[in-house]
Design a protein around this motif. Structure first.
Motif, PDB file in Angstrom:
ATOM      1  N   ARG A  81       0.811  -1.211   0.000  1.00 39.52           N
ATOM      2  CA  ARG A  81       0.000   0.000   0.000  1.00 39.52           C
ATOM      3  C   ARG A  81       0.849   1.268   0.000  1.00 39.52           C
ATOM      4  O   ARG A  81       0.353   2.360   0.158  1.00 39.52           O
ATOM      5  CB  ARG A  81      -0.946  -0.004   1.202  1.00 39.52           C
ATOM      6  CG  ARG A  81      -1.825  -1.239   1.184  1.00 39.52           C
ATOM      7  CD  ARG A  81      -2.951  -1.185   2.173  1.00 39.52           C
ATOM      8  NE  ARG A  81      -3.718  -2.409   2.112  1.00 39.52           N
ATOM      9  CZ  ARG A  81      -4.643  -2.674   1.205  1.00 39.52           C
ATOM     10  NH1 ARG A  81      -4.905  -1.795   0.278  1.00 39.52           N
ATOM     11  NH2 ARG A  81      -5.299  -3.819   1.215  1.00 39.52           N
TER      12      ARG A  81
ATOM     13  N   CYS B 162     -11.097 -10.655 -14.003  1.00 40.68           N
ATOM     14  CA  CYS B 162     -10.019  -9.699 -14.272  1.00 40.68           C
ATOM     15  C   CYS B 162      -9.636  -9.751 -15.744  1.00 40.68           C
ATOM     16  O   CYS B 162      -9.498 -10.838 -16.318  1.00 40.68           O
ATOM     17  CB  CYS B 162      -8.802 -10.011 -13.402  1.00 40.68           C
ATOM     18  SG  CYS B 162      -7.389  -8.911 -13.678  1.00 40.68           S
TER      19      CYS B 162
ATOM     20  N   SER C 130       1.772  -4.158  -7.615  1.00 38.44           N
ATOM     21  CA  SER C 130       1.112  -3.831  -6.353  1.00 38.44           C
ATOM     22  C   SER C 130      -0.193  -3.080  -6.592  1.00 38.44           C
ATOM     23  O   SER C 130      -1.186  -3.297  -5.891  1.00 38.44           O
ATOM     24  CB  SER C 130       2.040  -2.980  -5.479  1.00 38.44           C
ATOM     25  OG  SER C 130       3.220  -3.675  -5.161  1.00 38.44           O
TER      26      SER C 130
ATOM     27  N   PHE D 185      -2.738  -5.615  -7.649  1.00 37.67           N
ATOM     28  CA  PHE D 185      -3.134  -6.417  -6.485  1.00 37.67           C
ATOM     29  C   PHE D 185      -4.115  -5.644  -5.608  1.00 37.67           C
ATOM     30  O   PHE D 185      -5.175  -6.155  -5.227  1.00 37.67           O
ATOM     31  CB  PHE D 185      -1.897  -6.799  -5.677  1.00 37.67           C
ATOM     32  CG  PHE D 185      -2.191  -7.692  -4.504  1.00 37.67           C
ATOM     33  CD1 PHE D 185      -2.128  -9.069  -4.630  1.00 37.67           C
ATOM     34  CD2 PHE D 185      -2.542  -7.159  -3.269  1.00 37.67           C
ATOM     35  CE1 PHE D 185      -2.405  -9.901  -3.547  1.00 37.67           C
ATOM     36  CE2 PHE D 185      -2.819  -7.976  -2.191  1.00 37.67           C
ATOM     37  CZ  PHE D 185      -2.750  -9.351  -2.322  1.00 37.67           C
ATOM     38  N   ASP D 186      -3.763  -4.411  -5.286  1.00 33.23           N
ATOM     39  CA  ASP D 186      -4.629  -3.609  -4.421  1.00 33.23           C
ATOM     40  C   ASP D 186      -5.966  -3.310  -5.089  1.00 33.23           C
ATOM     41  O   ASP D 186      -7.016  -3.279  -4.439  1.00 33.23           O
ATOM     42  CB  ASP D 186      -3.929  -2.302  -4.050  1.00 33.23           C
ATOM     43  CG  ASP D 186      -2.842  -2.502  -2.999  1.00 33.23           C
ATOM     44  OD1 ASP D 186      -2.653  -3.658  -2.575  1.00 33.23           O
ATOM     45  OD2 ASP D 186      -2.194  -1.516  -2.618  1.00 33.23           O
TER      46      ASP D 186
ATOM     47  N   LEU E 273      -7.550  -5.229  -7.214  1.00 34.97           N
ATOM     48  CA  LEU E 273      -8.362  -6.444  -7.141  1.00 34.97           C
ATOM     49  C   LEU E 273      -8.935  -6.641  -5.739  1.00 34.97           C
ATOM     50  O   LEU E 273     -10.100  -7.024  -5.576  1.00 34.97           O
ATOM     51  CB  LEU E 273      -7.521  -7.654  -7.543  1.00 34.97           C
ATOM     52  CG  LEU E 273      -7.230  -7.790  -9.041  1.00 34.97           C
ATOM     53  CD1 LEU E 273      -6.097  -8.772  -9.288  1.00 34.97           C
ATOM     54  CD2 LEU E 273      -8.486  -8.233  -9.787  1.00 34.97           C
ATOM     55  N   GLN E 274      -8.122  -6.366  -4.735  1.00 35.80           N
ATOM     56  CA  GLN E 274      -8.598  -6.501  -3.360  1.00 35.80           C
ATOM     57  C   GLN E 274      -9.734  -5.518  -3.081  1.00 35.80           C
ATOM     58  O   GLN E 274     -10.744  -5.862  -2.453  1.00 35.80           O
ATOM     59  CB  GLN E 274      -7.442  -6.257  -2.384  1.00 35.80           C
ATOM     60  CG  GLN E 274      -6.318  -7.285  -2.467  1.00 35.80           C
ATOM     61  CD  GLN E 274      -6.739  -8.634  -1.910  1.00 35.80           C
ATOM     62  OE1 GLN E 274      -7.353  -9.441  -2.602  1.00 35.80           O
ATOM     63  NE2 GLN E 274      -6.411  -8.878  -0.655  1.00 35.80           N
ATOM     64  N   MET E 275      -9.565  -4.290  -3.544  1.00 34.86           N
ATOM     65  CA  MET E 275     -10.594  -3.289  -3.300  1.00 34.86           C
ATOM     66  C   MET E 275     -11.872  -3.620  -4.069  1.00 34.86           C
ATOM     67  O   MET E 275     -12.987  -3.430  -3.571  1.00 34.86           O
ATOM     68  CB  MET E 275     -10.104  -1.902  -3.695  1.00 34.86           C
ATOM     69  CG  MET E 275     -11.034  -0.792  -3.214  1.00 34.86           C
ATOM     70  SD  MET E 275     -10.530   0.819  -3.815  1.00 34.86           S
ATOM     71  CE  MET E 275     -10.984   0.655  -5.531  1.00 34.86           C
TER      72      MET E 275
ATOM     73  N   ARG F 107     -13.033  -6.510  -4.787  1.00 38.00           N
ATOM     74  CA  ARG F 107     -13.736  -7.579  -4.068  1.00 38.00           C
ATOM     75  C   ARG F 107     -14.492  -7.017  -2.861  1.00 38.00           C
ATOM     76  O   ARG F 107     -15.638  -7.389  -2.602  1.00 38.00           O
ATOM     77  CB  ARG F 107     -12.723  -8.635  -3.634  1.00 38.00           C
ATOM     78  CG  ARG F 107     -13.325  -9.845  -2.956  1.00 38.00           C
ATOM     79  CD  ARG F 107     -12.254 -10.897  -2.743  1.00 38.00           C
ATOM     80  NE  ARG F 107     -11.887 -11.549  -3.994  1.00 38.00           N
ATOM     81  CZ  ARG F 107     -10.728 -12.169  -4.197  1.00 38.00           C
ATOM     82  NH1 ARG F 107      -9.811 -12.182  -3.246  1.00 38.00           N
ATOM     83  NH2 ARG F 107     -10.487 -12.762  -5.350  1.00 38.00           N
ATOM     84  N   LYS F 108     -13.863  -6.096  -2.151  1.00 29.96           N
ATOM     85  CA  LYS F 108     -14.503  -5.523  -0.963  1.00 29.96           C
ATOM     86  C   LYS F 108     -15.707  -4.664  -1.326  1.00 29.96           C
ATOM     87  O   LYS F 108     -16.693  -4.617  -0.590  1.00 29.96           O
ATOM     88  CB  LYS F 108     -13.486  -4.676  -0.184  1.00 29.96           C
ATOM     89  CG  LYS F 108     -12.385  -5.483   0.484  1.00 29.96           C
ATOM     90  CD  LYS F 108     -11.390  -4.557   1.170  1.00 29.96           C
ATOM     91  CE  LYS F 108     -10.242  -5.344   1.802  1.00 29.96           C
ATOM     92  NZ  LYS F 108      -9.232  -4.437   2.416  1.00 29.96           N
TER      93      LYS F 108
ATOM     94  N   ALA G  86      -3.828 -12.809  -6.307  1.00 30.82           N
ATOM     95  CA  ALA G  86      -4.931 -12.031  -5.737  1.00 30.82           C
ATOM     96  C   ALA G  86      -6.281 -12.662  -6.056  1.00 30.82           C
ATOM     97  O   ALA G  86      -7.249 -12.497  -5.311  1.00 30.82           O
ATOM     98  CB  ALA G  86      -4.890 -10.599  -6.264  1.00 30.82           C
TER      99      ALA G  86
ATOM    100  N   ASP H 207      -6.786 -15.842  -6.166  1.00 25.41           N
ATOM    101  CA  ASP H 207      -6.767 -17.214  -5.627  1.00 25.41           C
ATOM    102  C   ASP H 207      -6.596 -18.237  -6.741  1.00 25.41           C
ATOM    103  O   ASP H 207      -7.267 -19.281  -6.780  1.00 25.41           O
ATOM    104  CB  ASP H 207      -8.049 -17.498  -4.832  1.00 25.41           C
ATOM    105  CG  ASP H 207      -8.211 -16.554  -3.646  1.00 25.41           C
ATOM    106  OD1 ASP H 207      -7.193 -16.204  -3.028  1.00 25.41           O
ATOM    107  OD2 ASP H 207      -9.358 -16.155  -3.358  1.00 25.41           O
TER     108      ASP H 207
END
Length: 335
Positions: free
Chosen positions: A5, A136, A203, A206-207, A209-211, A213-214, A248, A250
């Motif tokens: 981050r 993605c 990075s 990755f971030d 993709l994480q965001m 999902r949330k 990211a 899985d």
């Protein structure tokens, strides 16, 4: 993953329920299978327009050749196909296929050419693979190929279909690259997540993709920096982006799309070979296909790599993107 981050990202969101005209986009229909997408079918006559420049060179030549039973016909046909940017190897393959069908008339020879060309194209699925939570789509290619434009057009089409895409601007080498992607995101009325200048692009992806999902986005569209096929360090970086995206997700499959400038013709095959060594290509995008007389190169590229062309850019407007139809394309350039 806290280290990912730094440096901080800039996040700016457009209300995802609003379209470019300010109207609410249609709600997603849960009864439909959204694991694959054809975007939308092309407008009537699009293949005639897309293939017009290639066809103008080919059809005149095909109809001016000697009859198939005359001496020298197949040599003339091979020269014509090479001139249309199919390349010597593919031209020889197509001519051998036509010869094996023993056509007696010009029209029979052209029909045989269409059938043989269709037979060498990739048989892999051409729909976008949008399985995953989120799905993605990773876009990459050389500078100026049309990656950012294509990413914006795809985001617009998916939003129109009722999906909730998120654009991730991971071209962190150029501030102008991020700004261009943000401009397309706003034009498509799609939320975006953009990395800071100089940040690690893997990075950022990755971030993003994480965001996604949330926050409930079902498709992430990641735009990366342009890179030449000769820049080994940047190709290695692209491979890293792919591995990080897979982690990211899985280890779910994602769309890995190489964007090629159709104007370059067979030169794009050299690019595709090298990119395919760095990251597995799941599909190709031919941008600017309406502006080239070298459309025949698509046949040679697919045949060698067994990677399907999934999308084609056919103009500058945000709607000017179409799923690739190999049969219609081949008919358009040879008839």
């Amino acid at each position: 993953m806290d280290a990912l981050r730094d440096p901080p990202r800039r996040e700016r969101f457009i209300p995802p329920c609003l379209g470019a005209t300010g109207r609410h986009s249609p709600a997603r229909d849960p009864s439909r299978d959204h694991s694959a997408s054809r975007l939308s079918e092309p407008k009537q006559g699009i293949w005639s327009r897309v293939g017009s420049r290639t066809r103008s060179a080919l059809t005149v030549g095909l109809r001016s050749l000697s009859p198939p039973l005359a001496g020298g016909y197949y040599e003339e046909l091979e020269e014509l196909l090479v001139a249309a940017d199919l390349g010597p190897a593919m031209a020889a393959t197509l001519v051998a296929g036509v010869r094996s069908r023993s056509p007696r008339k010009r029209e029979e020879a052209i029909d045989a050419l269409v059938a043989v060309a269709a037979g060498v194209m990739s048989k892999k699925p051409r729909e976008l693979n949008l399985a995953g939570n989120p799905a993605c789509i990773l876009f990459y290619g050389v500078n100026g190929a049309g990656k950012t434009t294509t990413a914006g057009k795809v985001a617009f089409r998916l939003r129109e279909q009722g999906r909730k895409p998120l654009i991730v601007a991971a071209d962190t080498y150029r501030a102008a690259g991020i700004e261009q992607m943000v401009a397309w995101a706003e034009r498509a009325a799609v939320p975006h997540f953009d990395g800071s200048s100089g940040a690690d692009p893997a990075s950022v992806v990755f971030d993003g993709l994480q965001m996604a999902r949330k926050r409930g986005h079902d498709v992430v569209i990641a735009d990366t920096a342009g890179r030449l096929q000769t820049q080994r360090n940047l190709l290695e970086e692209l491979g890293k982006i792919g591995r990080v995206a897979s982690k990211a997700l899985d280890d779910e499959h994602y769309e890995s799309l190489l964007v090629l400038d159709a104007v370059l013709g067979l030169t794009s095959l050299v690019q595709a070979r090298e990119f395919n060594k760095a990251i597995p290509i799941t599909g190709l995008v031919l941008a600017k296909l309406d502006s080239t007389a070298k459309g025949g190169a698509a046949i040679a590229i697919e045949a060698e790599l067994d990677v399907p062309v999934k999308l084609v850019g056919v103009g500058e407007a945000i709607e000017d993107l179409a799923p690739f139809d190999p049969a219609a394309f081949i008919r358009a350039i040879f008839h």
